[in-house]
Design a protein around this motif. Structure first.
Motif, PDB file in Angstrom:
ATOM      1  N   HIS A  22      23.699  16.325  31.294  1.00  0.00           N
ATOM      2  CA  HIS A  22      23.269  16.053  32.673  1.00  0.00           C
ATOM      3  C   HIS A  22      23.358  17.365  33.443  1.00  0.00           C
ATOM      4  O   HIS A  22      24.460  17.930  33.585  1.00  0.00           O
ATOM      5  N   LEU A  60      35.007   5.863  33.389  1.00  0.00           N
ATOM      6  CA  LEU A  60      33.722   6.440  33.803  1.00  0.00           C
ATOM      7  C   LEU A  60      33.567   6.499  35.317  1.00  0.00           C
ATOM      8  O   LEU A  60      33.135   7.510  35.876  1.00  0.00           O
ATOM      9  N   PHE A  63      35.022   9.409  37.287  1.00  0.00           N
ATOM     10  CA  PHE A  63      34.207  10.621  37.173  1.00  0.00           C
ATOM     11  C   PHE A  63      32.955  10.520  38.040  1.00  0.00           C
ATOM     12  O   PHE A  63      32.614  11.463  38.763  1.00  0.00           O
ATOM     13  N   GLU A 203      28.941   3.118  25.752  1.00  0.00           N
ATOM     14  CA  GLU A 203      29.960   4.104  26.145  1.00  0.00           C
ATOM     15  C   GLU A 203      31.191   3.310  26.601  1.00  0.00           C
ATOM     16  O   GLU A 203      32.253   3.409  25.997  1.00  0.00           O
ATOM     17  N   SER A 251      33.728  14.458  26.465  1.00  0.00           N
ATOM     18  CA  SER A 251      33.496  13.424  27.477  1.00  0.00           C
ATOM     19  C   SER A 251      34.269  12.164  27.110  1.00  0.00           C
ATOM     20  O   SER A 251      34.952  11.559  27.945  1.00  0.00           O
ATOM     21  N   LEU A 255      37.088  10.623  29.580  1.00  0.00           N
ATOM     22  CA  LEU A 255      36.826   9.330  30.223  1.00  0.00           C
ATOM     23  C   LEU A 255      37.556   8.186  29.520  1.00  0.00           C
ATOM     24  O   LEU A 255      37.297   7.012  29.791  1.00  0.00           O
ATOM     25  N   ASP A 281      27.505  16.395  27.510  1.00  0.00           N
ATOM     26  CA  ASP A 281      27.438  15.403  28.585  1.00  0.00           C
ATOM     27  C   ASP A 281      27.500  16.064  29.966  1.00  0.00           C
ATOM     28  O   ASP A 281      26.459  16.340  30.562  1.00  0.00           O
ATOM     29  N   ASP A 282      28.707  16.323  30.459  1.00  0.00           N
ATOM     30  CA  ASP A 282      28.896  16.948  31.780  1.00  0.00           C
ATOM     31  C   ASP A 282      29.939  18.059  31.621  1.00  0.00           C
ATOM     32  O   ASP A 282      31.111  17.893  31.982  1.00  0.00           O
TER      33      ASP A 282
END
Ligand code: ADE
Ligand code: ZN
Length: 338
Positions: A22, A60, A63, A203, A251, A255, A281-282
């Protein structure tokens, strides 16, 4: 050199694709501060260290709250250009040769930015990335699943003038309570327009959400997919279809999708014939870019050199590149000696 160090060196040297990234999640705290200043946006942090300290998540949603707040500093095409260039520079240093990146248009239009600001800045940077860094790329527009489908359809229509710059649509944000079935119509519109489709599923959400993503959204690739492992018939189906899973180890740890990296299922996925890939991911929120993710699983799991090579090959095979480009990258992977 010990075995793990050799495996890490091998993973780092391999050419590979990143398929789950992302762009807004690559906003580093330093850039967050610079852009807040440049655009006179208030942020609730005194300094870069305070930002990093805030990056502690137990699920999640923890975040996502901070991620949506962070993207508020992105205001101009130049900001999106700078964000994207910084990511491309960083990931090419990890030997990425191709990337397929997500952006969240509704995260920007919701706070009043015109639709074209994000996509113009990002697209410009992707072109410069190819000409100056040699990395090819594709752009995937994600719908925020906590919003309703009409909002996604409005976004899809707003994107029409830019369709030639988008390869596919995705689905992200708060998973539980927002099943893929909520977005069946807009994914059908995207398919009819010739776009690819991907979705975050499994997820935090149950295996049933993965089934819905396959059956109702007709996805070409599965983002995360961890909880598929709870359903043996589903695993068999994913393996049979050759479905690529974009797995994100750091991630998953940050998370709390896994309690400890030693319990990460990526080795088990490979052993189950699932086409797993490694992704960040991030990265600015989860503590690392592409090679950091490889490093984390090599250090904690019993991966072999053939597992590492398979992960790199899967990233190329699971991309939306054409066959000639895939063939070229596969040969380059084979040419790297362990
Ligand atoms: N948006 C950005 N990163 C995400 C993730 N890991 N899951 C769902 N939505 C996201
Ligand atoms: Zn994601």
């Amino acid at each position: 050199m010990d075995q793990k160090a050799r495996l890490i060196q091998y993973a780092e040297a391999l050419p590979k694709a990143e398929l789950h990234l992302h762009l807004e999640g690559s906003l580093e705290p330093e850039m967050l501060f610079d852009l807040a200043q440049r655009n006179r946006v208030d942020i609730p942090f005194a300094n870069v260290e305070a930002v990093r300290e805030a990056y502690q998540f137990s699920q999640l949603q923890d975040f996502l709250d901070i991620y949506y707040q962070g993207m508020g500093v992105l205001q101009t095409e130049q900001d999106f250009f700078d964000l994207t260039m910084a990511y491309l520079r960083r990931v090419t240093a990890d030997n990425a040769v191709h990337v397929e990146v997500f952006f969240d248009p509704q995260g920007h239009t919701e706070r009043g930015l015109p639709f074209d600001v994000a996509i113009n800045g990002i697209s410009q940077a992707l072109k410069v990335g190819e000409s100056e860094l040699g990395v090819t790329s594709e752009l995937i527009m994600c719908f925020l699943r906590h919003l309703d489908e009409d909002d996604a359809i409005k976004t899809f229509k707003a994107a029409e003038p830019w369709m030639d710059q988008i390869i596919g649509v995705g689905l992200d944000s708060s998973e539980v309570g927002h099943p893929p079935s909520k977005f069946e119509r807009v994914f059908k519109m995207a398919k009819d327009a010739g776009l690819k489709s991907v979705a975050h599923a499994g997820e935090e959400g149950p295996p049933e959400y993965v089934r819905e993503a396959l059956d109702l959204l007709k996805i070409d690739r599965l983002d995360h997919g961890n909880r598929s492992l709870e359903d043996a018939a589903l695993v068999e189906r994913l393996a049979e279809k050759g479905m690529t899973l974009t797995v994100c180890p750091l991630s998953n740890l940050k998370l709390c999708v896994v309690s400890d990296m030693h319990n990460h299922p990526i080795k088990h996925m490979l052993n189950s014939n699932l086409k797993a890939t490694v992704n960040s991911d991030d990265p600015s929120y989860f503590g690392g870019y592409l090679n950091d993710n490889f490093r984390s699983i090599i250090e904690t799991l019993d991966l072999t050199d053939s597992d590492i090579k398979q992960l790199a090959l899967n990233s190329i095979d699971g991309s939306f590149l054409n066959d000639a480009a895939k063939q070229k990258h596969r040969a380059a992977i084979e040419a790297v000696a362990y």
